[in-house]
Structures are given as structure tokens and as C-alpha cells.
Design a protein around this motif. Structure first.
Motif, PDB file in Angstrom:
ATOM      1  N   GLN A 117       0.817  -1.213   0.000  1.00  0.00           N
ATOM      2  CA  GLN A 117       0.000   0.000   0.000  1.00  0.00           C
ATOM      3  C   GLN A 117       0.856   1.271   0.000  1.00  0.00           C
ATOM      4  N   GLN A 118       2.150   1.117   0.262  1.00  0.00           N
ATOM      5  CA  GLN A 118       3.036   2.274   0.274  1.00  0.00           C
ATOM      6  C   GLN A 118       3.384   2.707  -1.152  1.00  0.00           C
ATOM      7  N   ASP A 119       3.352   3.988  -1.359  1.00  0.00           N
ATOM      8  CA  ASP A 119       3.800   4.530  -2.640  1.00  0.00           C
ATOM      9  C   ASP A 119       5.170   5.155  -2.415  1.00  0.00           C
ATOM     10  N   VAL A 120       6.199   4.295  -2.348  1.00  0.00           N
ATOM     11  CA  VAL A 120       7.549   4.770  -2.058  1.00  0.00           C
ATOM     12  C   VAL A 120       8.505   4.336  -3.163  1.00  0.00           C
ATOM     13  N   PHE A 121       9.603   5.056  -3.249  1.00  0.00           N
ATOM     14  CA  PHE A 121      10.695   4.731  -4.164  1.00  0.00           C
ATOM     15  C   PHE A 121      11.764   4.043  -3.326  1.00  0.00           C
ATOM     16  N   THR A 122      12.066   2.798  -3.652  1.00  0.00           N
ATOM     17  CA  THR A 122      12.968   1.981  -2.842  1.00  0.00           C
ATOM     18  C   THR A 122      14.336   1.881  -3.504  1.00  0.00           C
ATOM     19  N   VAL A 123      15.383   1.985  -2.685  1.00  0.00           N
ATOM     20  CA  VAL A 123      16.748   1.865  -3.188  1.00  0.00           C
ATOM     21  C   VAL A 123      17.501   0.847  -2.338  1.00  0.00           C
ATOM     22  N   VAL A 124      18.083  -0.145  -2.977  1.00  0.00           N
ATOM     23  CA  VAL A 124      18.971  -1.095  -2.313  1.00  0.00           C
ATOM     24  C   VAL A 124      20.380  -0.847  -2.828  1.00  0.00           C
ATOM     25  N   GLU A 125      21.309  -0.620  -1.902  1.00  0.00           N
ATOM     26  CA  GLU A 125      22.719  -0.436  -2.251  1.00  0.00           C
ATOM     27  C   GLU A 125      23.523  -1.553  -1.606  1.00  0.00           C
ATOM     28  N   VAL A 126      24.327  -2.229  -2.407  1.00  0.00           N
ATOM     29  CA  VAL A 126      25.136  -3.352  -1.935  1.00  0.00           C
ATOM     30  C   VAL A 126      26.605  -2.966  -2.035  1.00  0.00           C
ATOM     31  N   ALA A 127      27.260  -2.832  -0.900  1.00  0.00           N
ATOM     32  CA  ALA A 127      28.690  -2.523  -0.847  1.00  0.00           C
ATOM     33  C   ALA A 127      29.453  -3.814  -0.585  1.00  0.00           C
ATOM     34  N   ARG A 128      30.355  -4.178  -1.487  1.00  0.00           N
ATOM     35  CA  ARG A 128      31.102  -5.432  -1.380  1.00  0.00           C
ATOM     36  C   ARG A 128      32.426  -5.177  -0.659  1.00  0.00           C
ATOM     37  N   THR A 129      32.496  -5.587   0.574  1.00  0.00           N
ATOM     38  CA  THR A 129      33.706  -5.384   1.375  1.00  0.00           C
ATOM     39  C   THR A 129      34.675  -6.550   1.178  1.00  0.00           C
ATOM     40  N   HIS A 130      35.970  -6.274   1.428  1.00  0.00           N
ATOM     41  CA  HIS A 130      37.015  -7.257   1.155  1.00  0.00           C
ATOM     42  C   HIS A 130      37.486  -7.997   2.403  1.00  0.00           C
ATOM     43  N   ALA A 196      34.011   8.190   3.776  1.00  0.00           N
ATOM     44  CA  ALA A 196      35.359   7.793   3.361  1.00  0.00           C
ATOM     45  C   ALA A 196      35.550   6.284   3.458  1.00  0.00           C
ATOM     46  N   ALA A 197      34.779   5.635   4.348  1.00  0.00           N
ATOM     47  CA  ALA A 197      34.885   4.185   4.506  1.00  0.00           C
ATOM     48  C   ALA A 197      34.483   3.432   3.247  1.00  0.00           C
ATOM     49  N   LEU A 198      33.835   4.116   2.302  1.00  0.00           N
ATOM     50  CA  LEU A 198      33.448   3.482   1.037  1.00  0.00           C
ATOM     51  C   LEU A 198      34.559   3.516  -0.007  1.00  0.00           C
ATOM     52  N   ASP A 199      35.638   4.223   0.281  1.00  0.00           N
ATOM     53  CA  ASP A 199      36.737   4.317  -0.685  1.00  0.00           C
ATOM     54  C   ASP A 199      37.287   2.923  -1.004  1.00  0.00           C
ATOM     55  N   GLY A 200      37.393   2.628  -2.275  1.00  0.00           N
ATOM     56  CA  GLY A 200      37.930   1.340  -2.701  1.00  0.00           C
ATOM     57  C   GLY A 200      36.943   0.194  -2.642  1.00  0.00           C
ATOM     58  N   ILE A 201      35.681   0.497  -2.325  1.00  0.00           N
ATOM     59  CA  ILE A 201      34.650  -0.542  -2.220  1.00  0.00           C
ATOM     60  C   ILE A 201      33.682  -0.405  -3.386  1.00  0.00           C
ATOM     61  N   ASP A 202      33.395  -1.517  -4.040  1.00  0.00           N
ATOM     62  CA  ASP A 202      32.423  -1.517  -5.131  1.00  0.00           C
ATOM     63  C   ASP A 202      31.013  -1.462  -4.547  1.00  0.00           C
ATOM     64  N   VAL A 203      30.216  -0.504  -5.028  1.00  0.00           N
ATOM     65  CA  VAL A 203      28.836  -0.356  -4.562  1.00  0.00           C
ATOM     66  C   VAL A 203      27.905  -0.453  -5.756  1.00  0.00           C
ATOM     67  N   ARG A 204      26.926  -1.338  -5.665  1.00  0.00           N
ATOM     68  CA  ARG A 204      25.921  -1.500  -6.725  1.00  0.00           C
ATOM     69  C   ARG A 204      24.594  -0.954  -6.204  1.00  0.00           C
ATOM     70  N   GLU A 205      23.966  -0.118  -7.014  1.00  0.00           N
ATOM     71  CA  GLU A 205      22.702   0.504  -6.636  1.00  0.00           C
ATOM     72  C   GLU A 205      21.559  -0.081  -7.460  1.00  0.00           C
ATOM     73  N   TYR A 206      20.454  -0.400  -6.780  1.00  0.00           N
ATOM     74  CA  TYR A 206      19.246  -0.882  -7.446  1.00  0.00           C
ATOM     75  C   TYR A 206      18.087   0.022  -7.035  1.00  0.00           C
ATOM     76  N   THR A 207      17.390   0.598  -8.014  1.00  0.00           N
ATOM     77  CA  THR A 207      16.184   1.360  -7.703  1.00  0.00           C
ATOM     78  C   THR A 207      14.991   0.473  -8.028  1.00  0.00           C
ATOM     79  N   LEU A 208      14.032   0.423  -7.094  1.00  0.00           N
ATOM     80  CA  LEU A 208      13.044  -0.651  -7.110  1.00  0.00           C
ATOM     81  C   LEU A 208      11.626  -0.172  -6.814  1.00  0.00           C
ATOM     82  N   LYS A 209      10.694  -1.037  -7.176  1.00  0.00           N
ATOM     83  CA  LYS A 209       9.302  -0.893  -6.758  1.00  0.00           C
ATOM     84  C   LYS A 209       8.837  -2.239  -6.211  1.00  0.00           C
TER      85      LYS A 209
END
Length: 219
Positions: A117-130, A196-209
């Protein structure tokens, strides 16, 4: 309706299926054909999302604990349908726990809900740590109160998850609409406020419904 809370300590799966636009809804149809599991299995909820670009489907699944998830692996019907899915999609599963949640106080309440029932814009971000230490540093940077987000127009909520292997940090955020999120993202990039903790980390963004939600049936 699904609640996201660190207090619940659910064993959470963020399942990412990469597919093509013509197969997005086929994947959803297969899941829905399985029907809802009852609460005795330990399943709490399944929340399926379609990416706006048509190339991904993400399911956010809550289990009572790891043992409950392992129990479903022996269900032959579900395993056969999963094999069918893999004929037209690739699959990655992040097993994680919720470590932090925040909801815009202007909206009232503290719970983060996922609802059809929510009319929201959803974002999932996945940061791959080493490493585990890199994951710890990233969690420490992002899993804390953020007053600037509360003041951002269109911000609804976000939650932070860490996987159990030290290989990922996942953010699940909700926005009033796409324009609000894109304005926030542009401002963050322009001001250089990316952690800054994200430096050197691959981040994938997904915009979703949200496509559909299934909760375990009561028995």
C-alpha cells in the motif's frame, strides 16, 4: 506488511536475480505459484521488488533463524522451481542481519515497514567489502543517527545490514519519490559527503518498486 527492525534478530536474505525485462514478471509468477509457507517453517515474510531498469528482481526475505532457512532447502517443489528460474536468471544471495534502522521523525513512529500500500521509491545499495575489518569500518560509519538525512526532503527511512561473512553491507532505503532520491544523490556527490569508509569498495545501486509481499500464514 513487513517490519524491519534490529530488535527482531531475523535471519535475512537479500536475494538478487539478474535477468532481462521480458523475464522479470515470469520470475515473480514462479515465486507466487509456490504459495505462502505457514509459520511453522520459520518463514516470516517474502518481499519481492522489481528494478526500474527491468534487469533485476530483488527479494527481501525474513526467517526466524538460520535453521528455519536451512529447513526449506529440502523442499523438492521449491528446489525444482528454483532450477527453472536459473535457466533465465543469475542469482546471488546475501545472508545478513539488520544492524541499524532510521525513520524520518517528521513522519511519526519509528518502525520501518514494507507494504504494497506504500507509494515509495525503494533503493537497495550493496557494498562489497574485502574483509571483516573493512566491513566493521563501513558499518561504524553508516550505522549511526544521521540528522542530515532527516532534514532531506523526501527521505522516509533506511536500514543497514551486515552479511555474516564480512563480504557485504546492504542499505535498504525508502523515499517519497524518485525525484527526492535523485536530488539527495546529486547533492551528496556535489558536496563530497560520501563516507570515506566506502573508498575502494564496489557499490551496486538498485532502484526498485514493490511487486508483492507474502507473509507466513498463521496455523
Amino acid at each position: 506488511m513487513t517490519r524491519i527492525s534490529a530488535e527482531d534478530q531475523y535471519y535475512t536474505l537479500v536475494n538478487i536475480f539478474e535477468t532481462s525485462p521480458e523475464h522479470q514478471h515470469r520470475l515473480i509468477d514462479i515465486w507466487q505459484s509456490l504459495g505462502a509457507a505457514d509459520e511453522r517453517t520459520g518463514l516470516v515474510s517474502v518481499n519481492a521488488h522489481l528494478s526500474h531498469d527491468g534487469n533485476s528482481v530483488i527479494s527481501y526475505i525474513q526467517w526466524r533463524d538460520k535453521a528455519a532457512w536451512e529447513g526449506i532447502l529440502v523442499d523438492p517443489g521449491r528446489q525444482e522451481r528454483f532450477k527453472e528460474v536459473l535457466t533465465f536468471a543469475t542469482f546471488d544471495s546475501i545472508h545478513c542481519e539488520v544492524v541499524y534502522t532510521q525513520r524520518n521523525p517528521k513522519l511519526g513512529g519509528t518502525d520501518i515497514d514494507i507494504s504494497e500500500q506504500q507509494d515509495v521509491f525503494t533503493v537497495v545499495e550493496v557494498a562489497r567489502t574485502h574483509s571483516k575489518s573493512q566491513q566493521d569500518a563501513l558499518v561504524a560509519a553508516v550505522a549511526q543517527p544521521n540528522a542530515a538525512l532527516d532534514a532531506t526532503p523526501g527521505y522516509v527511512s533506511h536500514s543497514v545490514h551486515r552479511d555474516f561473512e564480512g563480504e557485504a553491507v546492504v542499505s535498504y532505503s525508502q523515499w517519497q519519490d524518485e525525484a527526492a532520491y535523485q536530488a539527495f544523490r546529486a547533492g551528496r556527490d556535489a558536496e563530497g559527503t560520501r563516507p570515506a569508509a566506502l573508498d575502494g569498495i564496489d557499490v551496486r545501486e538498485y532502484t526498485l518498486k514493490i511487486a508483492y509481499i507474502t507473509e507466513a500464514t498463521k496455523v
